[in-house]
Motif scaffolding. Structure first.
Motif, PDB file in Angstrom:
ATOM      1  N   ASP A 266      -6.369  86.934   7.226  1.00 21.30           N
ATOM      2  CA  ASP A 266      -7.787  86.762   7.554  1.00 21.30           C
ATOM      3  C   ASP A 266      -7.996  86.352   9.013  1.00 21.30           C
ATOM      4  OD1 ASP A 266      -8.406  87.418   4.968  1.00 21.30           O
ATOM      5  OD2 ASP A 266      -8.739  85.351   4.296  1.00 21.30           O
ATOM      6  N   LEU A 267      -7.070  85.558   9.544  1.00 22.97           N
ATOM      7  CA  LEU A 267      -7.231  85.040  10.903  1.00 22.97           C
ATOM      8  C   LEU A 267      -6.439  85.835  11.935  1.00 22.97           C
ATOM      9  CD1 LEU A 267      -7.002  81.209  10.075  1.00 22.97           C
ATOM     10  CD2 LEU A 267      -9.066  82.523  10.629  1.00 22.97           C
ATOM     11  N   GLY A 268      -5.719  86.855  11.472  1.00 22.17           N
ATOM     12  CA  GLY A 268      -4.930  87.668  12.401  1.00 22.17           C
ATOM     13  C   GLY A 268      -3.774  86.918  13.014  1.00 22.17           C
ATOM     14  N   LEU A 269      -3.090  86.084  12.197  1.00 24.36           N
ATOM     15  CA  LEU A 269      -1.986  85.259  12.690  1.00 24.36           C
ATOM     16  C   LEU A 269      -0.645  85.821  12.221  1.00 24.36           C
ATOM     17  CD1 LEU A 269      -3.498  81.747  11.906  1.00 24.36           C
ATOM     18  CD2 LEU A 269      -3.419  82.900  14.128  1.00 24.36           C
ATOM     19  N   PRO A 270       0.403  85.662  13.019  1.00 21.40           N
ATOM     20  CA  PRO A 270       1.728  86.104  12.582  1.00 21.40           C
ATOM     21  C   PRO A 270       2.343  85.093  11.618  1.00 21.40           C
ATOM     22  CG  PRO A 270       1.867  85.137  14.765  1.00 21.40           C
ATOM     23  CD  PRO A 270       0.398  85.160  14.408  1.00 21.40           C
ATOM     24  N   VAL A 271       3.266  85.563  10.781  1.00 22.82           N
ATOM     25  CA  VAL A 271       4.001  84.688   9.874  1.00 22.82           C
ATOM     26  C   VAL A 271       5.451  84.624  10.328  1.00 22.82           C
ATOM     27  CG1 VAL A 271       2.505  85.111   7.892  1.00 22.82           C
ATOM     28  CG2 VAL A 271       4.497  86.585   8.273  1.00 22.82           C
ATOM     29  N   VAL A 272       6.129  83.525   9.997  1.00 28.98           N
ATOM     30  CA  VAL A 272       7.534  83.354  10.348  1.00 28.98           C
ATOM     31  C   VAL A 272       8.253  82.684   9.187  1.00 28.98           C
ATOM     32  CG1 VAL A 272       7.154  81.109  11.478  1.00 28.98           C
ATOM     33  CG2 VAL A 272       9.144  82.495  12.099  1.00 28.98           C
ATOM     34  N   ALA A 273       9.475  83.106   8.933  1.00 28.08           N
ATOM     35  CA  ALA A 273      10.264  82.570   7.825  1.00 28.08           C
ATOM     36  C   ALA A 273      11.193  81.461   8.326  1.00 28.08           C
ATOM     37  CB  ALA A 273      11.087  83.677   7.174  1.00 28.08           C
ATOM     38  N   THR A 274      11.241  80.366   7.582  1.00 24.38           N
ATOM     39  CA  THR A 274      12.199  79.294   7.872  1.00 24.38           C
ATOM     40  C   THR A 274      12.811  78.825   6.560  1.00 24.38           C
ATOM     41  OG1 THR A 274      10.693  77.397   7.646  1.00 24.38           O
ATOM     42  CG2 THR A 274      10.723  78.515   9.791  1.00 24.38           C
ATOM     43  N   ASN A 275      13.921  78.089   6.689  1.00 25.43           N
ATOM     44  CA  ASN A 275      14.544  77.520   5.492  1.00 25.43           C
ATOM     45  C   ASN A 275      14.626  76.001   5.570  1.00 25.43           C
ATOM     46  OD1 ASN A 275      15.808  78.241   2.902  1.00 25.43           O
ATOM     47  ND2 ASN A 275      17.599  77.187   3.742  1.00 25.43           N
ATOM     48  N   GLU A 276      14.372  75.438   6.744  1.00 27.39           N
ATOM     49  CA  GLU A 276      14.402  73.996   6.987  1.00 27.39           C
ATOM     50  C   GLU A 276      15.695  73.365   6.462  1.00 27.39           C
ATOM     51  OE1 GLU A 276      11.511  70.043   6.796  1.00 27.39           O
ATOM     52  OE2 GLU A 276      10.987  71.821   5.629  1.00 27.39           O
TER      53      GLU A 276
END
Length: 350
Positions: A213-223
Motif C-alpha cells: 500500500d505504501l510502496g515500500l520494499p521488504v527485506v528478509a532477516t533471521n535475527e
C-alpha cells in the motif's frame, strides 16, 4: 513435497563433502546479535567471522541492542578476514504498550555521518532513560538528529509495526510505517521474519500489505542470537539467567530454535515465495560503505608554550613541563589544606 530448508542444508553438506568451492552467498544477515547484546546475544566476534567465511557470506551487519560496544572490534576482525562489516544498532523506541519490552527498529550506517548519528542516538537513549532496564529512544528525536546516512529496517518480530499489528491496531501501524518512510526517504524497509514456532499471531500478511500500500520494499532477516541450532538450549538458559526466570516458565522471554546463523541457501528456501526479500539484503549491503577504524587518540598539544620556550614543533617538551608544573601546584594546594601524616619533605620526595 519435501522440506526446502532441509534440502538446502543437505545440498550444502554434499557440496562441502565433494570439496566444491564455496559460492559467494546471495544473502547476508542484516539483523544479528553478537555477545555485546549483553545477556542476550551469544555470538562472539571471532565465531561470527568463522560463520561468515564458512557460509561464503561476504558481509554481515551486527545490530546489538541499544549499544555499539563491539562495533570497532567487529569492524577490525571482519575486515582483516576480507569481509564487509556493516555497523548497526537495534534501537528501542518508547511505547505506550504496558508490560511489554519496548519495540525496536534496526538502523544501519551507510557512511561516517550515519555512524556518528548511531553513536548520538545510543548515548541519548541511555541518558534520557530513567532506568537502565528500560532504555528507549523517542521517534520525535529523528527530525533533530537527522537520518542521512542511515538505513532503517522495521525491526521484525520485536519491531513496532509487528507489535501494533498483533494488537489489532492496524491503522496506527500504517501511520507509523508512513512516518518512518518519511523520516528515512528511500531508506526504509519492512522487515520480514519467519519463525513458525513463535507462539504469537502471525502478521506477515499485514506487513506485506502495508508495504504494498505504501510502496515500500521488504527485506528478509533471521535475527540470529546464537551460532547453530544446537546452541538453543544454552542460549535459552542465558535468557533465563538475565531475567531471573526458570526454563519451565511460560511467561518469560524466549526466542526459537530457528534464531541461529542460517546459511544463504536456507534463507532463500525459507523465502522461496518472496525472493525479492532475500535480494534486498544484498542491495542494502551494497548501499553501506563505511566501517569504524582504529586510530590513535587525538590529544591537545601545548604548542604556544612550546613556541615561547623554543621547544620542538611537536611540543613534547612543553607538555612535560606543563604536567610537572600542574602536579607541583596541585601538591602544594593539597599540603596546605590539611594535617600531614608525614613530613612535608616526604611528599615532595615521592
Amino acid at each position: 513435497m519435501g522440506d526446502p530448508i532441509r534440502e538446502a542444508a543437505l545440498l550444502d553438506a554434499a557440496r562441502k563433502e565433494a570439496g566444491a568451492p564455496k559460492p559467494v552467498a546471495d544473502f547476508v544477515h542484516l539483523h544479528l546479535h553478537s555477545a555485546y547484546s549483553l545477556s542476550e546475544g551469544a555470538i562472539k566476534t571471532g565465531k561470527l567471522k568463522d560463520l561468515c567465511l564458512a557460509a561464503g557470506m561476504p558481509a554481515v551487519a551486527v545490530t546489538d541492542t541499544n549499544n555499539l560496544f563491539g562495533a570497532l572490534e567487529v569492524s577490525d576482525t571482519l575486515a582483516a578476514a576480507g569481509l564487509q562489516p556493516i555497523p548497526g544498532l537495534q534501537l528501542s523506541l518508547a511505547s505506550d504498550v504496558k508490560g511489554a519490552r519496548p519495540p525496536a527498529i534496526v538502523l544501519l550506517a551507510q557512511s561516517e555521518a550515519g555512524f556518528r548519528r548511531l553513536m548520538r542516538l545510543s548515548s541519548r537513549a541511555y541518558l534520557a532513560s530513567a532506568s537502565p532496564d528500560y532504555v528507549a529512544a523517542a521517534l520525535s528525536w529523528f527530525p533533530d538528529e537527522g537520518t542521512e546516512g542511515l538505513i532503517c529496517l522495521s525491526g521484525g518480530f520485536d519491531g513496532p509495526l509487528d507489535q501494533l499489528f498483533r494488537l489489532d491496531r492496524g491503522d496506527e501501524a500504517m501511520a507509523l510505517a508512513a512516518r518512518l518512510a518519511e523520516l528515512f526517504p528511500n531508506r526504509f524497509y519492512v522487515e520480514l521474519q519467519r519463525h513458525p514456532s513463535r507462539r504469537a499471531r502471525p502478521v506477515e500478511s499485514d506487513l506485506v500489505g502495508a508495504a504494498d500500500d505504501l510502496g515500500l520494499p521488504v527485506v528478509a532477516t533471521n535475527e540470529p542470537f546464537f551460532p547453530k541450532a544446537d546452541d538453543y538450549e544454552a542460549h535459552d538458559a542465558l535468557l533465563c539467567i538475565a531475567e531471573g526466570a526458570y526454563v519451565h516458565q511460560e511467561d518469560r522471554r524466549a526466542v526459537t530454535r530457528d534464531h541461529y546463523f542460517k546459511s544463504a541457501s536456507e534463507m532463500r528456501a525459507l523465502f522461496a515465495d518472496l525472493p525479492e526479500a532475500i535480494d534486498a539484503t544484498i542491495e542494502i549491503a551494497r548501499r553501506c560503505a563505511y566501517r569504524p577504524r582504529t586510530r590513535q587518540p587525538i590529544l591537545p598539544r601545548f604548542t604556544k608554550e612550546a613556541a615561547r620556550a623554543g621547544a620542538g614543533d611537536d611540543g613534547l617538551e612543553a607538555e612535560a613541563r606543563e604536567l610537572e608544573r600542574q602536579a607541583r601546584e596541585g601538591l602544594k594546594t593539597r599540603l596546605a589544606s590539611g594535617a600531614l601524616a608525614a613530613a612535608e619533605a616526604d611528599y615532595w620526595d615521592r
